[in-house]
Design a protein around this motif. Structure first.
Motif, PDB file in Angstrom:
ATOM      1  N   ILE A   1      42.973  74.121 -24.825  1.00  0.00           N
ATOM      2  CA  ILE A   1      43.022  74.103 -23.362  1.00  0.00           C
ATOM      3  C   ILE A   1      42.968  75.564 -22.932  1.00  0.00           C
ATOM      4  N   LYS A   2      41.935  75.899 -22.195  1.00  0.00           N
ATOM      5  CA  LYS A   2      41.656  77.305 -21.873  1.00  0.00           C
ATOM      6  C   LYS A   2      42.017  77.626 -20.431  1.00  0.00           C
ATOM      7  N   ALA A   3      42.328  78.893 -20.208  1.00  0.00           N
ATOM      8  CA  ALA A   3      42.641  79.372 -18.857  1.00  0.00           C
ATOM      9  C   ALA A   3      41.401  79.250 -17.977  1.00  0.00           C
ATOM     10  N   PRO A   4      41.514  78.596 -16.825  1.00  0.00           N
ATOM     11  CA  PRO A   4      40.361  78.454 -15.943  1.00  0.00           C
ATOM     12  C   PRO A   4      40.014  79.757 -15.221  1.00  0.00           C
ATOM     13  N   LYS A   5      40.979  80.682 -15.181  1.00  0.00           N
ATOM     14  CA  LYS A   5      40.768  81.964 -14.505  1.00  0.00           C
ATOM     15  C   LYS A   5      41.687  83.001 -15.129  1.00  0.00           C
ATOM     16  N   ALA A   6      41.403  84.257 -14.857  1.00  0.00           N
ATOM     17  CA  ALA A   6      42.273  85.333 -15.316  1.00  0.00           C
ATOM     18  C   ALA A   6      43.516  85.344 -14.438  1.00  0.00           C
ATOM     19  N   GLY A   7      44.633  85.750 -15.016  1.00  0.00           N
ATOM     20  CA  GLY A   7      45.865  85.813 -14.241  1.00  0.00           C
ATOM     21  C   GLY A   7      47.069  86.006 -15.139  1.00  0.00           C
ATOM     22  N   THR A   8      48.227  85.627 -14.608  1.00  0.00           N
ATOM     23  CA  THR A   8      49.497  85.752 -15.323  1.00  0.00           C
ATOM     24  C   THR A   8      50.101  84.365 -15.482  1.00  0.00           C
ATOM     25  N   VAL A   9      50.623  84.059 -16.672  1.00  0.00           N
ATOM     26  CA  VAL A   9      51.285  82.778 -16.908  1.00  0.00           C
ATOM     27  C   VAL A   9      52.616  82.807 -16.167  1.00  0.00           C
ATOM     28  N   ALA A  10      52.726  82.013 -15.101  1.00  0.00           N
ATOM     29  CA  ALA A  10      53.936  81.990 -14.281  1.00  0.00           C
ATOM     30  C   ALA A  10      54.928  80.940 -14.777  1.00  0.00           C
ATOM     31  N   GLN A  11      54.423  79.811 -15.251  1.00  0.00           N
ATOM     32  CA  GLN A  11      55.293  78.731 -15.735  1.00  0.00           C
ATOM     33  C   GLN A  11      54.613  77.988 -16.871  1.00  0.00           C
ATOM     34  N   ILE A  12      55.427  77.540 -17.811  1.00  0.00           N
ATOM     35  CA  ILE A  12      54.969  76.630 -18.864  1.00  0.00           C
ATOM     36  C   ILE A  12      55.745  75.344 -18.629  1.00  0.00           C
ATOM     37  N   LEU A  13      55.034  74.279 -18.322  1.00  0.00           N
ATOM     38  CA  LEU A  13      55.647  73.045 -17.848  1.00  0.00           C
ATOM     39  C   LEU A  13      55.826  71.978 -18.920  1.00  0.00           C
ATOM     40  N   VAL A  14      55.409  72.264 -20.150  1.00  0.00           N
ATOM     41  CA  VAL A  14      55.550  71.299 -21.234  1.00  0.00           C
ATOM     42  C   VAL A  14      56.267  71.964 -22.406  1.00  0.00           C
ATOM     43  N   ASP A  15      56.891  71.143 -23.225  1.00  0.00           N
ATOM     44  CA  ASP A  15      57.522  71.618 -24.451  1.00  0.00           C
ATOM     45  C   ASP A  15      56.557  71.442 -25.613  1.00  0.00           C
ATOM     46  N   ASN A  16      56.814  72.154 -26.686  1.00  0.00           N
ATOM     47  CA  ASN A  16      56.009  71.996 -27.896  1.00  0.00           C
ATOM     48  C   ASN A  16      56.123  70.565 -28.407  1.00  0.00           C
ATOM     49  N   ALA A  17      55.014  69.988 -28.813  1.00  0.00           N
ATOM     50  CA  ALA A  17      54.921  68.632 -29.378  1.00  0.00           C
ATOM     51  C   ALA A  17      55.269  67.547 -28.360  1.00  0.00           C
ATOM     52  N   GLN A  18      55.103  67.847 -27.086  1.00  0.00           N
ATOM     53  CA  GLN A  18      55.393  66.877 -26.025  1.00  0.00           C
ATOM     54  C   GLN A  18      54.158  66.037 -25.720  1.00  0.00           C
ATOM     55  N   PRO A  19      54.310  64.714 -25.604  1.00  0.00           N
ATOM     56  CA  PRO A  19      53.182  63.879 -25.173  1.00  0.00           C
ATOM     57  C   PRO A  19      52.827  64.227 -23.729  1.00  0.00           C
ATOM     58  N   VAL A  20      51.531  64.257 -23.431  1.00  0.00           N
ATOM     59  CA  VAL A  20      51.067  64.544 -22.077  1.00  0.00           C
ATOM     60  C   VAL A  20      50.069  63.485 -21.632  1.00  0.00           C
ATOM     61  N   GLU A  21      49.959  63.326 -20.329  1.00  0.00           N
ATOM     62  CA  GLU A  21      49.056  62.353 -19.722  1.00  0.00           C
ATOM     63  C   GLU A  21      47.886  63.076 -19.069  1.00  0.00           C
ATOM     64  N   PHE A  22      46.814  62.360 -18.824  1.00  0.00           N
ATOM     65  CA  PHE A  22      45.665  62.907 -18.117  1.00  0.00           C
ATOM     66  C   PHE A  22      46.121  63.401 -16.744  1.00  0.00           C
ATOM     67  N   GLY A  23      45.734  64.622 -16.365  1.00  0.00           N
ATOM     68  CA  GLY A  23      46.068  65.164 -15.059  1.00  0.00           C
ATOM     69  C   GLY A  23      47.451  65.774 -14.940  1.00  0.00           C
ATOM     70  N   GLU A  24      48.256  65.681 -15.997  1.00  0.00           N
ATOM     71  CA  GLU A  24      49.608  66.229 -15.953  1.00  0.00           C
ATOM     72  C   GLU A  24      49.552  67.758 -15.956  1.00  0.00           C
ATOM     73  N   PRO A  25      50.313  68.409 -15.061  1.00  0.00           N
ATOM     74  CA  PRO A  25      50.342  69.876 -15.060  1.00  0.00           C
ATOM     75  C   PRO A  25      50.953  70.411 -16.356  1.00  0.00           C
ATOM     76  N   LEU A  26      50.279  71.387 -16.978  1.00  0.00           N
ATOM     77  CA  LEU A  26      50.740  71.962 -18.232  1.00  0.00           C
ATOM     78  C   LEU A  26      51.306  73.368 -18.032  1.00  0.00           C
ATOM     79  N   MET A  27      50.627  74.160 -17.225  1.00  0.00           N
ATOM     80  CA  MET A  27      51.018  75.549 -16.975  1.00  0.00           C
ATOM     81  C   MET A  27      50.573  75.944 -15.584  1.00  0.00           C
ATOM     82  N   ILE A  28      51.157  77.049 -15.111  1.00  0.00           N
ATOM     83  CA  ILE A  28      50.727  77.668 -13.867  1.00  0.00           C
ATOM     84  C   ILE A  28      50.225  79.064 -14.212  1.00  0.00           C
ATOM     85  N   VAL A  29      48.980  79.352 -13.873  1.00  0.00           N
ATOM     86  CA  VAL A  29      48.393  80.685 -14.061  1.00  0.00           C
ATOM     87  C   VAL A  29      48.097  81.231 -12.663  1.00  0.00           C
ATOM     88  N   GLU A  30      48.796  82.316 -12.318  1.00  0.00           N
ATOM     89  CA  GLU A  30      48.611  82.901 -10.974  1.00  0.00           C
ATOM     90  C   GLU A  30      47.821  84.170 -11.055  1.00  0.00           C
TER      91      GLU A  30
END
Length: 151
Positions: free
Chosen positions: A122-151
């Motif tokens: 999963i690649k950064a859509p734009k350059a920026g700074t990682v503001a938040q990581i919204l998932v834990d390691n080895a966590q199940p995720v759903e389609f459309g679920e927010p994973l990170m915030i890059v500002e």
């Protein structure tokens, strides 16, 4: 048995589609002809071993994250393109791809999602700074679920 003639330009177009869409593979069939173009999978240890690995320090910051409904509307939200299991590091015992506060370039790998035994970057859509990581390691995720915030 008829000789199978390869259309290399068609194969190149399929490979370009893989690259542009960040898919792992494409398979087409017409009658008895079948073609499959696949990108090499990211080599990662078994998911059970990943779950046993200590989460990276950035995972501790996820507890302070707002509810996913609010975050999904954030302009810097990086959402999951698939259902699967998110991994923050390339393999157990290795450092996380990114941590909160890291500067990232557009196209840089932020994490991987395992879906059907394939590890998808999963690649950064734009350059920026990682503001938040919204998932834990080895966590199940759903389609459309927010994973990170890059500002």
């Amino acid at each position: 048995m008829a000789k199978f003639e390869m259309d290399t330009e068609f194969v190149r177009k399929l490979a370009q589609i893989l690259h542009e869409t960040d898919l792992g593979e494409i398979e087409l069939a017409e009658g008895d002809r079948r073609i499959r173009v696949a990108r090499p999978a990211v080599t990662v240890a078994a998911p059970a071993a990943m779950a046993a690995a200590a989460p990276p320090p950035a995972a501790a910051a996820t507890a302070a994250a707002p509810a996913s409904g609010d975050v999904a509307k954030h302009p810097g939200a990086v959402t999951s393109p698939m259902v699967g299991t998110a991994y923050l590091a390339p393999e157990p015992g290795k450092p996380a791809f990114v941590s909160i506060g890291d500067k990232v370039a557009a196209g840089q790998t932020l994490l991987i999602i395992e879906a059907m035994k394939t590890f998808n970057p999963i690649k950064a859509p734009k350059a920026g700074t990682v503001a938040q990581i919204l998932v834990d390691n080895a966590q199940p995720v759903e389609f459309g679920e927010p994973l990170m915030i890059v500002e």
